[in-house]
Structures are given as structure tokens and as C-alpha cells.
Design a protein around this motif. Structure first.
Motif, short mmCIF file in Angstrom:
data_model
loop_
_atom_site.label_atom_id
_atom_site.label_comp_id
_atom_site.label_asym_id
_atom_site.label_seq_id
_atom_site.Cartn_x
_atom_site.Cartn_y
_atom_site.Cartn_z
N LYS A 11 0.86 -1.23 0.06
CA LYS A 11 -0.07 0.00 0.03
C LYS A 11 0.92 1.42 0.02
CE LYS A 11 -3.95 -2.44 0.35
NZ LYS A 11 -4.93 -2.45 -0.78
N PRO A 12 1.92 1.41 -0.98
CA PRO A 12 2.85 2.52 -0.77
C PRO A 12 2.20 3.92 -1.04
CG PRO A 12 3.20 1.36 -2.77
CD PRO A 12 2.14 0.49 -1.92
N ARG A 13 1.11 3.88 -2.11
CA ARG A 13 0.36 5.16 -2.38
C ARG A 13 -0.52 5.62 -1.18
NH1 ARG A 13 -0.47 6.49 -8.06
NH2 ARG A 13 0.26 4.69 -9.50
N THR A 14 -1.00 4.57 -0.70
CA THR A 14 -1.97 5.01 0.51
C THR A 14 -1.04 5.93 1.52
OG1 THR A 14 -3.49 3.56 0.15
CG2 THR A 14 -3.50 4.32 2.33
N ILE A 15 0.01 5.05 1.98
CA ILE A 15 1.17 5.39 3.17
C ILE A 15 1.85 6.84 2.61
CG2 ILE A 15 3.08 4.87 4.44
CD1 ILE A 15 2.19 1.78 4.05
N ALA A 16 2.15 6.74 1.57
CA ALA A 16 2.55 8.30 1.02
C ALA A 16 1.85 9.35 1.13
CB ALA A 16 3.43 8.04 -0.37
N LYS A 17 0.70 9.01 0.64
CA LYS A 17 -0.45 10.12 0.64
C LYS A 17 -0.49 10.66 1.96
CE LYS A 17 -5.16 11.20 -0.87
NZ LYS A 17 -5.71 11.54 0.23
N VAL A 18 -0.81 9.74 2.93
CA VAL A 18 -1.01 10.33 4.51
C VAL A 18 0.07 10.89 5.05
CG1 VAL A 18 -1.48 9.39 6.78
CG2 VAL A 18 -2.52 8.37 4.84
N MET A 19 1.45 10.53 4.59
CA MET A 19 2.58 11.16 5.14
C MET A 19 2.80 12.44 4.41
SD MET A 19 5.54 7.93 5.04
CE MET A 19 6.74 8.79 5.46
N ASN A 20 2.40 12.80 3.26
CA ASN A 20 2.55 14.01 2.64
C ASN A 20 1.60 15.06 3.30
OD1 ASN A 20 4.63 13.28 0.55
ND2 ASN A 20 3.21 12.54 -0.85
N GLU A 21 0.26 14.56 3.17
CA GLU A 21 -0.56 15.36 3.98
C GLU A 21 -0.05 16.06 5.30
OE1 GLU A 21 -4.01 13.10 3.53
OE2 GLU A 21 -4.51 13.72 1.44
N ARG A 22 0.51 15.04 5.93
CA ARG A 22 0.70 15.31 7.69
C ARG A 22 1.94 16.41 7.36
NH1 ARG A 22 1.47 17.55 11.19
NH2 ARG A 22 1.47 16.93 13.46
N ARG A 23 2.73 16.15 6.59
CA ARG A 23 4.01 17.06 6.57
C ARG A 23 3.30 18.41 5.99
NH1 ARG A 23 8.40 18.11 8.96
NH2 ARG A 23 6.83 19.93 9.16
N GLN A 24 2.56 18.29 5.02
CA GLN A 24 2.00 19.75 4.64
C GLN A 24 1.38 20.66 5.62
OE1 GLN A 24 -0.86 18.30 1.42
NE2 GLN A 24 0.73 18.34 -0.25
N ARG A 25 0.81 20.19 6.77
CA ARG A 25 0.47 20.62 7.91
C ARG A 25 1.28 21.25 8.85
NH1 ARG A 25 -3.28 16.04 8.19
NH2 ARG A 25 -2.53 15.57 10.20
N GLY A 26 2.49 20.58 8.73
CA GLY A 26 3.52 21.21 9.41
C GLY A 26 3.43 20.57 11.15
#
Length: 282
Positions: free
Chosen positions: A267-282
Motif C-alpha cells: 500500500k505505498p500510495r496510501t501510506i505516502a499520501k497520508v505522510m505527505n498530507e501530514r507534512r503539509q500541515r507542519g
């Protein structure tokens, strides 16, 4: 994206890592950095390549091999403890002048990540993918898991070709996985490539679980981050991470649907998407 193979010698280890560098579109002098730590047995690049392909919120990503698992090795011949793997990563980060970064750890790597942050502090985010030490809030179940890992480690060290030992491990970490002989054979072949390192990592995990059972049973995250747990994984693990999210000040539990312990591969896309979104929030 540029890929750089890192090979260096630190005081305790011959180190190998992959460094990914992305062109930055942000107006800042300090690069966003992410350290990715793999699980027992399978090297860093094999473990994290799929997820890294979909990460876009970091300028640099460092993916090391733990000693004995890939192209890194300890200089000493003594059986490693968890603290030795933590020190290996510390030495690598110091050699590369990595002082501020986010960190993600899968399985065994999650245990190393938490211990690293406990010893050296954190100014970033932490992502844990089914970390080895957060299986349950029940010390009895944690000790049983440690005993299971010790049994597998003993069998692998005695006979690295003992296929049944690896199946015992797979059944322990992914009891509800969709059975696929081809996938299981591939997983076992990968683990057999680093059989000694795999067994040593399991032994290090087991010793820490037995020594610090009460700590892990009640651990609360003092830094911000996210747990990833497969929807097909053991109910006690899911319960433990939901409890972690409830009790910690800034922690989330993300359940990855239709995934088991192999979620980093499947599930690399799912995991990366959540990680990217969390990093965007700071």
C-alpha cells in the motif's frame, strides 16, 4: 530526483545508504529531510522504494541499511543489541551532518526510530508502520511475542534454510494475510538473503520487549506523528495504536484497509499520501 549511493565507515560500522534528492520548489534555506528505517531482514532500498516514489514533501530522503541486513555491517563480532542499531543510525546521521529531520520506521525500524528519538530528541514528525514494540497494551502478550521471536531467531541461526521457521514468523506478524504461495516464497527468499542479520534483529527486539515490557505497554508519544496499522493485522495491535492516538497529544492512528504487516510493500500510495498530507500541515 537524484539518487546517490552512500558508503562510509563510522566508528562502529561500515555504512551503506541511499540518498534521494528532489528539486525544491519551496523558498527556504533548510531542506526538509526524512529518514526511512526498514524492518528486520530486508534492506532499506527494497523496503522503501515503493513508498519513496510517491513522497513529494521532502527535499532529501535517506534510506540506510541496518548492519547485517543489506550492505552495512558492524565492525564488532559481538551479538548486537537494539542500542547498537540506534548508534549505527546516529553515527550515519552525524557523518552526513543530518541534525533535523522527520523519521519513519517500519516494524523493527519503528522500534529503532522510537529509541533514537528518546535518546537524541526530535524536532520533526514521526511515522510508525506497525512498529515491533507496540503490539499490545498487555505485558503478557508482549512477552509472548518476544518469546515467539526468540524461537524464530534460534531456528534461523541453527539452519538459515529452515523454511518453516520463516513461515512461523510470517504467521506471527501477519496471521490474517491473504495466503499467496508466490508472495510468501518471495518474502522468505528476501529474508534468507540476510538470515543472520534477520535473526540478530529479532533477538534484539525480543530482549528489549522483555526488558521494557511495561514501558511499551503504556507508552505515549511525546512528539507528533502517525501510526499505520493494516486492517487485516491483529486486533490487539490495532487496539494498541488507537489507544496511543487517544492518549497522546498530537498522534493519529491510520488504518490501512485490506493490508497486513506487509503494508509498506502493498500500500505505498496510501501510506505516502497520508505522510505527505501530514507534512503539509507542519
Amino acid at each position: 530526483m537524484e539518487k546517490h549511493q552512500i558508503n562510509c565507515r563510522t566508528s562502529g560500522c561500515e555504512q551503506h545508504a541511499l540518498l534521494l534528492q528532489y528539486p525544491s520548489l519551496r523558498e527556504t534555506s533548510a531542506p526538509r529531510r526524512l529518514l526511512l528505517l526498514h524492518g528486520a531482514g530486508v534492506p532499506g532500498e527494497v523496503t522503501w522504494t515503493y513508498v519513496a516514489n510517491y513522497l513529494h514533501e521532502w527535499d532529501e530522503i535517506l534510506i540506510p541499511d541496518f548492519a547485517g541486513m543489506g550492505r552495512s555491517r558492524f565492525l564488532a563480532d559481538t551479538p548486537p543489541r537494539l542500542s547498537d542499531y540506534v548508534l549505527q543510525i546516529r553515527e550515519l546521521c552525524e557523518a552526513l551532518d543530518w541534525t533535523e529531520f522527520d523519521i519513519a520506521g517500519y516494524s523493527f525500524g519503528g522500534m529503532v526510530a522510537v529509541r533514537y528519538l528518546q535518546q537524541y530528541g526530535s524536532r520533526g514528525l514521526c511515522f510508525l508502520l506497525e512498529p515491533a514494540m507496540l503490539f499490545s497494551a498487555d505485558c503478557g502478550k508482549i512477552r509472548q511475542k518476544a518469546d515467539d521471536y526468540l524461537t524464530v531467531a534460534d531456528r534461523v541461526e541453527q539452519n538459515p534454510q529452515d523454511v518453516d521457521a520463516y513461515f512461523t514468523f510470517l504467521n506471527s506478524v501477519s496471521p490474517q494475510r491473504a495466503r499467496n504461495d508466490k508472495v510468501d516464497r518471495l518474502t522468505i527468499a528476501r529474508l534468507q538473503e540476510n538470515a543472520q542479520g534477520f535473526a540478530q534483529a529479532l533477538r534484539a527486539v525480543s530482549q528489549m520487549l522483555l526488558d521494557d515490557c511495561a514501558t511499551y505497554a503504556g507508552w505515549i508519544a511525546p512528539w507528533p506523528g502517525i501510526s499505520f496499522v493494516g486492517g487485516l493485522s491483529h486486533a490487539t495491535m490495532l487496539g494498541r495504536h488507537r489507544l496511543l492516538a487517544e492518549q497522546s497529544a498530537d498522534w493519529q492512528c491510520h488504518v490501512v484497509d485490506n493490508a497486513d504487516h506487509s503494508l509498506v510493500f502493498t500500500k505505498p500510495r496510501t501510506i505516502a499520501k497520508v505522510m505527505n498530507e501530514r507534512r503539509q500541515r507542519g
